[in-house]
Design a protein around this motif. Structure first.
Motif, PDB file in Angstrom:
ATOM      1  N   SER A   1      56.985  12.446  71.672  1.00  0.00           N
ATOM      2  CA  SER A   1      58.409  12.102  71.744  1.00  0.00           C
ATOM      3  C   SER A   1      59.260  13.226  72.314  1.00  0.00           C
ATOM      4  O   SER A   1      59.922  13.966  71.571  1.00  0.00           O
ATOM      5  N   ASP A   2      59.225  13.389  73.632  1.00  0.00           N
ATOM      6  CA  ASP A   2      60.098  14.326  74.353  1.00  0.00           C
ATOM      7  C   ASP A   2      60.092  15.729  73.774  1.00  0.00           C
ATOM      8  O   ASP A   2      61.142  16.362  73.605  1.00  0.00           O
ATOM      9  N   LEU A   3      58.921  16.239  73.490  1.00  0.00           N
ATOM     10  CA  LEU A   3      58.821  17.584  72.929  1.00  0.00           C
ATOM     11  C   LEU A   3      58.987  18.639  74.012  1.00  0.00           C
ATOM     12  O   LEU A   3      58.641  18.442  75.171  1.00  0.00           O
ATOM     13  N   ASP A   4      59.530  19.786  73.613  1.00  0.00           N
ATOM     14  CA  ASP A   4      59.516  20.984  74.440  1.00  0.00           C
ATOM     15  C   ASP A   4      59.175  22.158  73.533  1.00  0.00           C
ATOM     16  O   ASP A   4      58.815  21.970  72.354  1.00  0.00           O
ATOM     17  N   GLU A   5      59.259  23.390  74.058  1.00  0.00           N
ATOM     18  CA  GLU A   5      58.866  24.530  73.244  1.00  0.00           C
ATOM     19  C   GLU A   5      59.751  24.713  72.018  1.00  0.00           C
ATOM     20  O   GLU A   5      59.286  25.179  70.973  1.00  0.00           O
ATOM     21  N   TYR A   6      61.030  24.344  72.129  1.00  0.00           N
ATOM     22  CA  TYR A   6      61.938  24.497  70.999  1.00  0.00           C
ATOM     23  C   TYR A   6      61.620  23.485  69.897  1.00  0.00           C
ATOM     24  O   TYR A   6      61.632  23.818  68.707  1.00  0.00           O
TER      25      TYR A   6
ATOM     26  N   ASP B   1      49.267  18.492  63.231  1.00  0.00           N
ATOM     27  CA  ASP B   1      47.990  19.042  63.683  1.00  0.00           C
ATOM     28  C   ASP B   1      47.883  19.158  65.197  1.00  0.00           C
ATOM     29  O   ASP B   1      46.950  19.791  65.704  1.00  0.00           O
ATOM     30  N   GLY B   2      48.792  18.550  65.928  1.00  0.00           N
ATOM     31  CA  GLY B   2      48.742  18.639  67.379  1.00  0.00           C
ATOM     32  C   GLY B   2      49.966  18.011  68.008  1.00  0.00           C
ATOM     33  O   GLY B   2      50.692  17.238  67.370  1.00  0.00           O
ATOM     34  N   TYR B   3      50.202  18.363  69.254  1.00  0.00           N
ATOM     35  CA  TYR B   3      51.398  17.915  69.970  1.00  0.00           C
ATOM     36  C   TYR B   3      51.006  17.296  71.311  1.00  0.00           C
ATOM     37  O   TYR B   3      50.033  17.721  71.945  1.00  0.00           O
ATOM     38  N   GLY B   4      51.796  16.338  71.758  1.00  0.00           N
ATOM     39  CA  GLY B   4      51.656  15.800  73.098  1.00  0.00           C
ATOM     40  C   GLY B   4      52.962  16.017  73.837  1.00  0.00           C
ATOM     41  O   GLY B   4      54.029  15.657  73.342  1.00  0.00           O
TER      42      GLY B   4
ATOM     43  N   GLY C   1      48.538  28.029  67.741  1.00  0.00           N
ATOM     44  CA  GLY C   1      47.120  27.705  67.584  1.00  0.00           C
ATOM     45  C   GLY C   1      46.826  26.225  67.446  1.00  0.00           C
ATOM     46  O   GLY C   1      45.666  25.815  67.544  1.00  0.00           O
ATOM     47  N   ARG C   2      47.835  25.419  67.172  1.00  0.00           N
ATOM     48  CA  ARG C   2      47.622  23.976  67.139  1.00  0.00           C
ATOM     49  C   ARG C   2      47.461  23.467  68.569  1.00  0.00           C
ATOM     50  O   ARG C   2      48.124  23.945  69.483  1.00  0.00           O
ATOM     51  N   PRO C   3      46.592  22.489  68.808  1.00  0.00           N
ATOM     52  CA  PRO C   3      46.372  22.015  70.177  1.00  0.00           C
ATOM     53  C   PRO C   3      47.585  21.303  70.750  1.00  0.00           C
ATOM     54  O   PRO C   3      48.325  20.620  70.030  1.00  0.00           O
ATOM     55  N   VAL C   4      47.784  21.479  72.047  1.00  0.00           N
ATOM     56  CA  VAL C   4      48.861  20.812  72.775  1.00  0.00           C
ATOM     57  C   VAL C   4      48.231  20.028  73.926  1.00  0.00           C
ATOM     58  O   VAL C   4      47.439  20.568  74.696  1.00  0.00           O
ATOM     59  N   ILE C   5      48.582  18.761  74.039  1.00  0.00           N
ATOM     60  CA  ILE C   5      48.016  17.873  75.048  1.00  0.00           C
ATOM     61  C   ILE C   5      49.044  17.611  76.136  1.00  0.00           C
ATOM     62  O   ILE C   5      50.206  17.327  75.840  1.00  0.00           O
ATOM     63  N   GLU C   6      48.616  17.692  77.389  1.00  0.00           N
ATOM     64  CA  GLU C   6      49.492  17.391  78.524  1.00  0.00           C
ATOM     65  C   GLU C   6      49.462  15.888  78.784  1.00  0.00           C
ATOM     66  O   GLU C   6      48.393  15.305  78.952  1.00  0.00           O
TER      67      GLU C   6
ATOM     68  N   LYS D   1      44.299  13.588  60.813  1.00  0.00           N
ATOM     69  CA  LYS D   1      45.269  14.491  61.415  1.00  0.00           C
ATOM     70  C   LYS D   1      46.538  13.738  61.818  1.00  0.00           C
ATOM     71  O   LYS D   1      46.536  12.514  61.968  1.00  0.00           O
ATOM     72  N   ILE D   2      47.603  14.495  62.006  1.00  0.00           N
ATOM     73  CA  ILE D   2      48.879  13.941  62.457  1.00  0.00           C
ATOM     74  C   ILE D   2      49.214  14.543  63.813  1.00  0.00           C
ATOM     75  O   ILE D   2      49.327  15.768  63.962  1.00  0.00           O
ATOM     76  N   ILE D   3      49.363  13.685  64.816  1.00  0.00           N
ATOM     77  CA  ILE D   3      49.755  14.092  66.157  1.00  0.00           C
ATOM     78  C   ILE D   3      51.174  13.598  66.406  1.00  0.00           C
ATOM     79  O   ILE D   3      51.500  12.455  66.100  1.00  0.00           O
TER      80      ILE D   3
END
Length: 438
Positions: free
Chosen positions: A289-294, A305-308, A156-161, A284-286
């Motif tokens: 840094s090379d994130l993936d689903e894991y 609060d969110g991911y890029g 449910g936290r937003p994910v940015i492309e 908020k904290i975004i």
């Protein structure tokens, strides 16, 4: 507008393999070109460890079919290269797809053997669409499948492309679109926003901080330009000092801080504690840094609060294609004769099942999907309400175009109807078995 006057940039006719046109030439000579035919797009397997696939790119396929017309310049080039003969060039000059296309709607999930797209028409007009259809669906669906796993892990936290710098410039636009279908909230790519109406976001990189005499000067400049609701990048120098400076400059109304390096779980806890101590409870904290689903799943308990996500998203998180194929499954013996099933019989697992197919997703008593049922005969009455294919093109006219928001909403529903194990990131078989009724 006449086909040959279409601008080359708008034509999709040469987004194809040479053998599509050489097959066409030979079929025109043999007379088989005008036989009624049915082609299907499907995949024999999901990428290793994936529990479900995601249908994406349907809207782009419709555009590609609609714009599959040869320009005068393209025909001249084909002639000059000796790709096809004069009879075939005359056929191509008047080419319009006049057949039908049915398929899984965009955002729907799928499984091995699912008839994702059914293209019906003459052999000539359907066979030359193979390459462009597969190139779109294989890429977009791979990105959407990865994106779906990421948005599921985000809880449910937003994910940015934000992968535009890690892909071909046009692939980046398509990736942003596919990610949006699968639940990403925004993109950093302005062309994707302009073309597809996807929300865009972005503030500043480390270079912006480095070009100023101090981090404070950089923060002050950004806030003066973008307001206190902006996101400040706080890991250029000393993280703790940067957070303190950010709140001093913006006050507790600071929108967000972004962390782009280090142990994100540890740092997120430290930054959250520091922000709260400074009174910036709503900041908020975004994290990037090379994130993936894991990595996203590992951050589930962190105060994030969110991911890029960039590189992993635009490369399909290790699976940049879906291995979809486009196979002839039925054809008439004459131009007007009845359709008969045809199928490839080959070693190495590359067999196919003949006959035009329907598909339905059978639910259990609680409404949870329990099987993907694919058949070639009459549809059992109890499965008719659960049929998956919808009309997309009828008699050459696009009828299935829809807003991207519809595909996005459909994916939420489709994923929610699967067994809970579908969202597990551990390796496993497809969450639904495919049952074949011949």
């Amino acid at each position: 507008m006449d086909a040959t006057s279409l601008p080359a940039a708008g034509s999709t006719a040469l987004l194809t393999d040479r053998y599509e046109l050489t097959m066409l030439q030979a079929a025109l000579r043999s007379g088989a070109a005008h036989r009624r035919s049915v082609f299907e797009v499907f995949t024999r397997r999901l990428p290793s460890g994936r529990r479900y696939g995601v249908m994406a790119g349907t809207g782009r396929v419709l555009d590609a079919v609609e714009n599959f017309r040869f320009t005068a310049a393209q025909l001249d080039w084909l002639a000059g290269q000796g790709v096809v003969d004069d009879d075939t060039l005359r056929y191509l000059a008047d080419y319009r797809f006049t057949g039908d296309v049915h398929g899984y709607p965009e955002g729907e999930v799928y499984f091995p053997g699912s008839p994702l797209l059914t293209v019906s028409g003459t052999f000539a007009e359907a066979v030359i669409l193979e390459t462009v259809i597969l190139s779109i669906l294989n890429f977009d669906s791979a990105i959407a499948a990865a994106a779906s796993r990421m948005t599921s892990a985000a809880g449910g936290r937003p994910v940015i492309e934000m992968g535009a710098r890690r892909a071909h410039e046009q692939a980046a636009v398509s990736a942003a679109r596919a990610a949006y279908v699968a639940g990403f909230s925004a993109t950093s790519d302005l062309q994707a926003g302009f073309t597809h109406g996807i929300p865009t976001t972005g503030t500043a990189a480390h270079a912006f901080t480095l070009v100023h005499d101090s981090e404070r000067d950089a923060f002050q400049a950004q806030i003066a330009s973008m307001g206190k609701g902006t996101t400040l990048l706080v890991d250029t120098y000393d993280l703790r000092e940067a957070v303190r400076t950010a709140v001093e400059v913006a006050g507790p109304e600071l929108g967000a801080v972004r962390i782009d390096s280090g142990d994100l779980t540890l740092l997120a806890h430290r930054v959250r504690r520091q922000l709260d101590e400074l009174g910036a409870h709503q900041t908020k904290i975004i994290v990037t840094s090379d994130l993936d689903e894991y990595a996203i799943a590992a951050l589930a308990a962190a105060p994030v609060d969110g991911y890029g996500v960039g590189t992993s998203l635009v490369t399909g998180s290790g699976h940049p294609t879906c291995a979809m194929v486009y196979k002839l499954v039925a054809r008439a013996g004459t131009a007007d004769g009845p359709l008969v099933p045809v199928a490839k019989r080959a070693a190495g697992g590359k067999t196919s099942v003949g006959g035009r197919k329907w598909a339905a997703r059978r639910p259990d008593a609680d409404g949870v999907a329990e099987a993907e049922v694919v058949g070639t005969g009459p549809v059992p009455a109890e499965l008719e309400p659960h049929l998956l294919q919808v009309p997309l093109v009828l008699a050459g006219e696009v009828v299935g175009r829809e807003p991207l928001s519809a595909a996005r909403e459909r994916h939420v529903r489709a994923r929610a109807a699967l067994p809970l194990s579908a969202t597990q990131l551990s390796k496993g078989d497809p969450v639904l078995a495919t049952e074949l009724i011949l």
